[in-house]
Design a protein around this motif. Structure first.
Motif: not given
Length: 161
Positions: A37-44
Motif C-alpha cells: 500500500k505504501q509503494a502504491l501511494d508512492e507510485e500515485k
C-alpha cells in the motif's frame, strides 16, 4: 512527451495490478500489504508529479508556439510593407527613365519643352520618396532582427559573454 505518456500509462497499469493484488490478499497479508500500500501511494504521488510536469510542458509549448506565430506575423507584415515600397520605387524609377528619355529626345531635336522638364522633376522627386520609404522599411527590418539579439545580450550579467 510521448515517453512521459507511455511511462504514465505503464505506471497506471502497474498500480492497477498492485491494487488488484492487494484486494486478493485481504487482511491476512499483514506487513506485506502495508508495504504494498505504501509503494502504491508512492507510485500515485510520482504519477501525479509526472502528470503535472506534462501539463506544464504542454502550456510552455503552447506559449512558445503563440509567441513564434506572433513573431512570424509581424515579420510577414514588415516584409509586405517592404515589398510594397520596393514596387513603388521600381515604378517611380521607370517613370523617371521615361521622362528622362523624353527630355533627351526633346533636347536632341532642339525643342526644350518645359512640361517635359517638370515631368522629369516630378518623376525624380517620386523616385527619391520611394527610395527613402524603401530604405526606412529596410532599416525597420534590420532593427527588428537586431532587437532580440540586443535584448538577449542585455539580459546577460555584466562580464559574461
Amino acid at each position: 512527451m510521448s515517453e512521459i505518456e507511455e511511462l504514465h500509462s505503464r505506471i497506471m497499469a502497474a498500480m492497477d495490478r498492485v491494487a488488484q493484488g492487494l484486494d486478493g490478499l485481504g487482511p491476512a497479508g499483514g506487513d506485506d500489504v502495508d508495504a504494498l500500500k505504501q509503494a502504491l501511494d508512492e507510485e500515485k504521488t510520482v504519477n501525479a508529479q509526472l502528470t503535472e510536469r506534462v501539463r506544464v510542458l504542454g502550456e510552455r509549448q503552447e506559449q512558445a508556439l503563440e509567441a513564434l506565430e506572433a513573431k512570424a506575423n509581424a515579420t510577414a507584415e514588415r516584409m509586405e510593407k517592404l515589398d510594397t515600397d520596393l514596387q513603388k520605387l521600381r515604378r517611380a524609377n521607370a517613370q523617371l527613365s521615361e521622362a528622362c528619355e523624353a527630355l533627351r529626345n526633346a533636347n536632341a531635336e532642339g525643342v526644350g519643352e518645359p512640361h517635359l522638364i517638370n515631368k522629369a522633376m516630378m518623376a525624380e522627386l517620386e523616385a527619391l520618396r520611394a527610395a527613402r520609404a524603401a530604405e526606412i522599411a529596410e532599416a525597420d527590418e534590420i532593427i527588428a532582427a537586431l532587437t532580440p539579439l540586443l535584448e538577449a545580450d542585455g539580459a546577460q550579467p555584466e562580464g559574461a559573454s
